[in-house]
Design a protein around this motif. Structure first.
Motif, PDB file in Angstrom:
ATOM      1  N   GLY A 264     -17.810  -6.615  -5.856  1.00  0.00           N
ATOM      2  CA  GLY A 264     -17.533  -5.185  -5.792  1.00  0.00           C
ATOM      3  C   GLY A 264     -16.067  -4.905  -6.040  1.00  0.00           C
ATOM      4  N   ILE A 265     -15.782  -3.798  -6.708  1.00  0.00           N
ATOM      5  CA  ILE A 265     -14.404  -3.399  -6.988  1.00  0.00           C
ATOM      6  C   ILE A 265     -14.239  -1.943  -6.588  1.00  0.00           C
ATOM      7  N   THR A 266     -13.196  -1.680  -5.822  1.00  0.00           N
ATOM      8  CA  THR A 266     -12.813  -0.318  -5.470  1.00  0.00           C
ATOM      9  C   THR A 266     -11.371  -0.127  -5.892  1.00  0.00           C
ATOM     10  N   VAL A 267     -11.105   0.950  -6.618  1.00  0.00           N
ATOM     11  CA  VAL A 267      -9.751   1.273  -7.038  1.00  0.00           C
ATOM     12  C   VAL A 267      -9.371   2.599  -6.396  1.00  0.00           C
ATOM     13  N   GLY A 268      -8.322   2.579  -5.587  1.00  0.00           N
ATOM     14  CA  GLY A 268      -7.793   3.796  -4.986  1.00  0.00           C
ATOM     15  C   GLY A 268      -6.541   4.220  -5.725  1.00  0.00           C
ATOM     16  N   TYR A 269      -6.399   5.522  -5.944  1.00  0.00           N
ATOM     17  CA  TYR A 269      -5.267   6.067  -6.682  1.00  0.00           C
ATOM     18  C   TYR A 269      -4.423   6.908  -5.729  1.00  0.00           C
ATOM     19  N   PHE A 270      -3.103   6.681  -5.753  1.00  0.00           N
ATOM     20  CA  PHE A 270      -2.187   7.342  -4.831  1.00  0.00           C
ATOM     21  C   PHE A 270      -0.975   7.866  -5.595  1.00  0.00           C
ATOM     22  N   ARG A 271      -0.540   9.055  -5.257  1.00  0.00           N
ATOM     23  CA  ARG A 271       0.576   9.714  -5.939  1.00  0.00           C
ATOM     24  C   ARG A 271       1.866   8.910  -5.822  1.00  0.00           C
ATOM     25  N   ASP A 272       2.103   8.292  -4.659  1.00  0.00           N
ATOM     26  CA  ASP A 272       3.360   7.567  -4.471  1.00  0.00           C
ATOM     27  C   ASP A 272       3.176   6.437  -3.466  1.00  0.00           C
ATOM     28  N   ALA A 273       4.212   5.623  -3.330  1.00  0.00           N
ATOM     29  CA  ALA A 273       4.145   4.469  -2.431  1.00  0.00           C
ATOM     30  C   ALA A 273       3.993   4.908  -0.978  1.00  0.00           C
ATOM     31  N   GLY A 274       4.541   6.069  -0.629  1.00  0.00           N
ATOM     32  CA  GLY A 274       4.422   6.569   0.733  1.00  0.00           C
ATOM     33  C   GLY A 274       2.979   6.872   1.105  1.00  0.00           C
ATOM     34  N   ALA A 275       2.230   7.452   0.184  1.00  0.00           N
ATOM     35  CA  ALA A 275       0.810   7.748   0.435  1.00  0.00           C
ATOM     36  C   ALA A 275       0.035   6.452   0.630  1.00  0.00           C
ATOM     37  N   LEU A 276       0.320   5.472  -0.196  1.00  0.00           N
ATOM     38  CA  LEU A 276      -0.347   4.174  -0.076  1.00  0.00           C
ATOM     39  C   LEU A 276       0.013   3.506   1.250  1.00  0.00           C
ATOM     40  N   ALA A 277       1.263   3.596   1.655  1.00  0.00           N
ATOM     41  CA  ALA A 277       1.693   3.006   2.932  1.00  0.00           C
ATOM     42  C   ALA A 277       1.028   3.713   4.108  1.00  0.00           C
ATOM     43  N   GLU A 278       0.865   5.030   4.008  1.00  0.00           N
ATOM     44  CA  GLU A 278       0.187   5.756   5.078  1.00  0.00           C
ATOM     45  C   GLU A 278      -1.251   5.277   5.229  1.00  0.00           C
TER      46      GLU A 278
END
Length: 120
Positions: free
Chosen positions: A62-76
């Motif tokens: 299985g593969i899931t790709v999450g998309y985030f506007r910036d590194a801060g969103a990903l860190a959250e």
């Protein structure tokens, strides 16, 4: 944001970030579906979350790709307490193996075929 239709998440103006989670699951899947649905609901509340794509092979990869506007969103998202608990449970019960790749997108484009008029 992708609503799991037949279309992929749209191409956003770079830069933005992707988290690519690839996993092979175990036979033990107790509560997996419910936890997965909860994680999908939770991540939508992260400011800067852009969407998510999923794919599953018949063999179980299985593969899931999450998309985030910036590194801060990903860190959250990475530091969310419920998400951390689900990760730990995944290591103990649900995943035989997994990898996570995080990347900064520098180029992005897409294509959508125009709808053909209905044959009359």
């Amino acid at each position: 944001m992708n609503n799991h239709s037949e279309a992929p998440v749209e191409a956003y103006e770079p830069p933005y970030y992707v988290a690519v989670f690839t996993a092979v699951r175990t036979q033990e899947q107790s509560d997996y579906s419910e936890t997965n649905a909860r994680m999908e609901d939770l991540v939508k509340d992260v400011p800067g979350f852009l969407g998510m794509d999923h794919a599953q092979t018949p063999g179980g990869l299985g593969i899931t790709v999450g998309y985030f506007r910036d590194a801060g969103a990903l860190a959250e998202w990475r530091s969310n307490a419920e998400h951390r608990a689900a990760q730990k449970r995944g290591q103990v019960e649900w995943y035989r193996s997994y990898t996570l790749h995080v990347a900064k997108v520098e180029r992005s484009y897409g294509f959508t075929r125009a709808q053909s008029p209905a044959a009359g």
